[in-house]
Design a protein around this motif. Structure first.
Motif, PDB file in Angstrom:
ATOM      1  N   ASP A 132      27.374  25.930   6.228  1.00  0.00           N
ATOM      2  CA  ASP A 132      28.110  27.420   5.592  1.00  0.00           C
ATOM      3  C   ASP A 132      27.730  27.788   4.356  1.00  0.00           C
ATOM      4  O   ASP A 132      27.760  29.107   3.460  1.00  0.00           O
ATOM      5  CB  ASP A 132      30.165  27.127   5.177  1.00  0.00           C
ATOM      6  CG  ASP A 132      30.196  26.647   6.060  1.00  0.00           C
ATOM      7  OD1 ASP A 132      30.111  27.300   7.076  1.00  0.00           O
ATOM      8  OD2 ASP A 132      31.303  26.061   6.414  1.00  0.00           O
ATOM      9  N   ARG A 133      26.451  26.813   3.416  1.00  0.00           N
ATOM     10  CA  ARG A 133      25.863  27.358   2.266  1.00  0.00           C
ATOM     11  C   ARG A 133      25.161  28.558   2.880  1.00  0.00           C
ATOM     12  O   ARG A 133      23.967  28.816   3.873  1.00  0.00           O
ATOM     13  CB  ARG A 133      24.686  25.681   1.642  1.00  0.00           C
ATOM     14  CG  ARG A 133      24.786  26.161   0.619  1.00  0.00           C
ATOM     15  CD  ARG A 133      24.701  24.590  -0.227  1.00  0.00           C
ATOM     16  NE  ARG A 133      24.179  24.762  -1.215  1.00  0.00           N
ATOM     17  CZ  ARG A 133      22.803  24.295  -2.133  1.00  0.00           C
ATOM     18  NH1 ARG A 133      22.754  23.185  -1.706  1.00  0.00           N
ATOM     19  NH2 ARG A 133      22.014  23.881  -2.896  1.00  0.00           N
ATOM     20  N   ALA A 134      24.187  29.480   1.213  1.00  0.00           N
ATOM     21  CA  ALA A 134      23.438  30.027   2.053  1.00  0.00           C
ATOM     22  C   ALA A 134      22.204  29.517   2.477  1.00  0.00           C
ATOM     23  O   ALA A 134      21.756  28.632   1.198  1.00  0.00           O
ATOM     24  CB  ALA A 134      23.471  30.980   0.835  1.00  0.00           C
ATOM     25  N   ASN A 140      19.194  30.551   1.057  1.00  0.00           N
ATOM     26  CA  ASN A 140      18.756  30.497  -0.075  1.00  0.00           C
ATOM     27  C   ASN A 140      18.711  30.087  -1.252  1.00  0.00           C
ATOM     28  O   ASN A 140      18.128  28.803  -1.797  1.00  0.00           O
ATOM     29  CB  ASN A 140      18.470  31.895  -1.096  1.00  0.00           C
ATOM     30  CG  ASN A 140      19.527  32.742  -1.405  1.00  0.00           C
ATOM     31  OD1 ASN A 140      20.878  32.060  -0.984  1.00  0.00           O
ATOM     32  ND2 ASN A 140      19.779  34.001  -1.813  1.00  0.00           N
ATOM     33  N   ASP A 141      19.879  29.208  -1.112  1.00  0.00           N
ATOM     34  CA  ASP A 141      20.227  27.709  -1.675  1.00  0.00           C
ATOM     35  C   ASP A 141      20.344  27.545  -1.299  1.00  0.00           C
ATOM     36  O   ASP A 141      20.112  25.732  -2.005  1.00  0.00           O
ATOM     37  CB  ASP A 141      21.830  27.908  -1.324  1.00  0.00           C
ATOM     38  CG  ASP A 141      22.651  29.563  -2.424  1.00  0.00           C
ATOM     39  OD1 ASP A 141      21.468  29.856  -3.314  1.00  0.00           O
ATOM     40  OD2 ASP A 141      24.155  29.209  -3.149  1.00  0.00           O
ATOM     41  N   ILE A 142      19.448  27.102   0.187  1.00  0.00           N
ATOM     42  CA  ILE A 142      19.164  25.058   0.762  1.00  0.00           C
ATOM     43  C   ILE A 142      17.910  25.199   0.830  1.00  0.00           C
ATOM     44  O   ILE A 142      17.093  24.144   0.497  1.00  0.00           O
ATOM     45  CB  ILE A 142      19.876  25.076   1.932  1.00  0.00           C
ATOM     46  CG1 ILE A 142      19.546  25.799   2.830  1.00  0.00           C
ATOM     47  CG2 ILE A 142      20.888  24.416   1.293  1.00  0.00           C
ATOM     48  CD1 ILE A 142      19.952  25.955   3.914  1.00  0.00           C
ATOM     49  N   GLN A 188      20.870  25.078  13.180  1.00  0.00           N
ATOM     50  CA  GLN A 188      20.817  23.797  12.510  1.00  0.00           C
ATOM     51  C   GLN A 188      19.857  23.164  12.435  1.00  0.00           C
ATOM     52  O   GLN A 188      18.834  23.031  11.491  1.00  0.00           O
ATOM     53  CB  GLN A 188      22.211  22.951  12.676  1.00  0.00           C
ATOM     54  CG  GLN A 188      22.146  23.069  11.264  1.00  0.00           C
ATOM     55  CD  GLN A 188      23.750  22.654  10.735  1.00  0.00           C
ATOM     56  OE1 GLN A 188      24.493  22.102  11.865  1.00  0.00           O
ATOM     57  NE2 GLN A 188      24.508  22.317   9.582  1.00  0.00           N
ATOM     58  N   SER A 215      23.824  31.828   6.169  1.00  0.00           N
ATOM     59  CA  SER A 215      24.164  30.631   6.153  1.00  0.00           C
ATOM     60  C   SER A 215      23.834  30.368   7.631  1.00  0.00           C
ATOM     61  O   SER A 215      24.503  31.027   8.682  1.00  0.00           O
ATOM     62  CB  SER A 215      25.659  30.517   6.086  1.00  0.00           C
ATOM     63  OG  SER A 215      26.685  30.890   6.652  1.00  0.00           O
ATOM     64  N   GLN A 231      21.586  17.120   6.104  1.00  0.00           N
ATOM     65  CA  GLN A 231      20.476  17.623   4.346  1.00  0.00           C
ATOM     66  C   GLN A 231      21.552  19.126   4.612  1.00  0.00           C
ATOM     67  O   GLN A 231      20.926  19.476   3.924  1.00  0.00           O
ATOM     68  CB  GLN A 231      19.080  17.484   4.312  1.00  0.00           C
ATOM     69  CG  GLN A 231      18.589  15.910   4.694  1.00  0.00           C
ATOM     70  CD  GLN A 231      17.832  15.557   4.626  1.00  0.00           C
ATOM     71  OE1 GLN A 231      17.280  15.618   5.352  1.00  0.00           O
ATOM     72  NE2 GLN A 231      16.994  15.374   3.625  1.00  0.00           N
ATOM     73  N   LEU A 232      21.887  19.746   5.338  1.00  0.00           N
ATOM     74  CA  LEU A 232      21.843  21.732   5.528  1.00  0.00           C
ATOM     75  C   LEU A 232      23.555  21.184   5.579  1.00  0.00           C
ATOM     76  O   LEU A 232      24.076  20.323   6.828  1.00  0.00           O
ATOM     77  CB  LEU A 232      21.501  21.446   6.633  1.00  0.00           C
ATOM     78  CG  LEU A 232      19.853  21.322   7.072  1.00  0.00           C
ATOM     79  CD1 LEU A 232      19.520  22.968   8.215  1.00  0.00           C
ATOM     80  CD2 LEU A 232      18.998  22.487   5.482  1.00  0.00           C
ATOM     81  N   ASP A 233      24.065  21.942   4.562  1.00  0.00           N
ATOM     82  CA  ASP A 233      25.436  22.425   4.408  1.00  0.00           C
ATOM     83  C   ASP A 233      25.801  23.827   5.393  1.00  0.00           C
ATOM     84  O   ASP A 233      24.915  24.471   5.313  1.00  0.00           O
ATOM     85  CB  ASP A 233      26.003  22.484   3.557  1.00  0.00           C
ATOM     86  CG  ASP A 233      27.822  23.201   3.518  1.00  0.00           C
ATOM     87  OD1 ASP A 233      28.196  23.361   4.355  1.00  0.00           O
ATOM     88  OD2 ASP A 233      28.416  23.340   1.701  1.00  0.00           O
TER      89      ASP A 233
END
Length: 149
Positions: free
Chosen positions: A19-21, A23-25, A1, A57, A15-17
């Motif tokens: 489990d979120r993709a 490319n979405d972050i 991470q 992710s 600032q990073l989730d």
């Protein structure tokens, strides 16, 4: 991470989730290649060009890297702890800091000492000594737990 956050220019992993993709972050094709190259350098693994498409992710990527680095626990070669300590001792602290690992190692020490010591560690030298006293398996397990939280 931490490597993903650094690649995107973030100062913290908050600032990073996980489990979120990716490319979405904020990852695009250029930052995906940069992330893969950084992870390959850090791990010593040869990583595929499709890395973030195969593991989209941060959590999926961490699980893949853990499996590649640690394996499934079957037929693992015996670790020569003395050799690993020798190799780690040869790495300047600045390299651990640049790779985003020094903070993680120090936090491992805090977690370890919180459970076993009555007084908190206050100086970096003491923290480094405590890291040195931990065996390789403990360091790897603590680091993997930190990437999953």
């Amino acid at each position: 991470q931490q490597t993903a956050a650094t690649t995107l220019g973030y100062t913290t992993t908050h600032q990073l989730d996980p489990d979120r993709a990716l490319n979405d972050i904020g990852f695009d094709s250029l930052t995906a290649v940069e992330l893969r190259n950084r992870l390959a350098t850090l791990t010593g693994l040869r990583l595929p060009a499709t890395l973030i498409f195969d593991h989209p992710s941060p959590m999926a990527l961490a699980e893949y890297l853990r499996a590649e680095l640690v394996g499934d626990g079957v037929d693992e070669p015996e670790v020569d702890e003395k050799e690993i300590r020798r190799v780690l001792a040869a790495v300047p602290l600045s390299r651990f800091r640049e790779a985003g690992l020094l903070e993680a190692l120090i936090s491992l020490v805090h977690a370890e000492t919180a459970a076993s010591a009555s007084a908190p560690v206050s100086r970096a030298e003491e923290q480094i000594e405590l890291i040195d006293a931990m065996n390789v398996g403990d360091l790897v397990q603590r680091a993997l737990r930190n990437t999953q939280s």
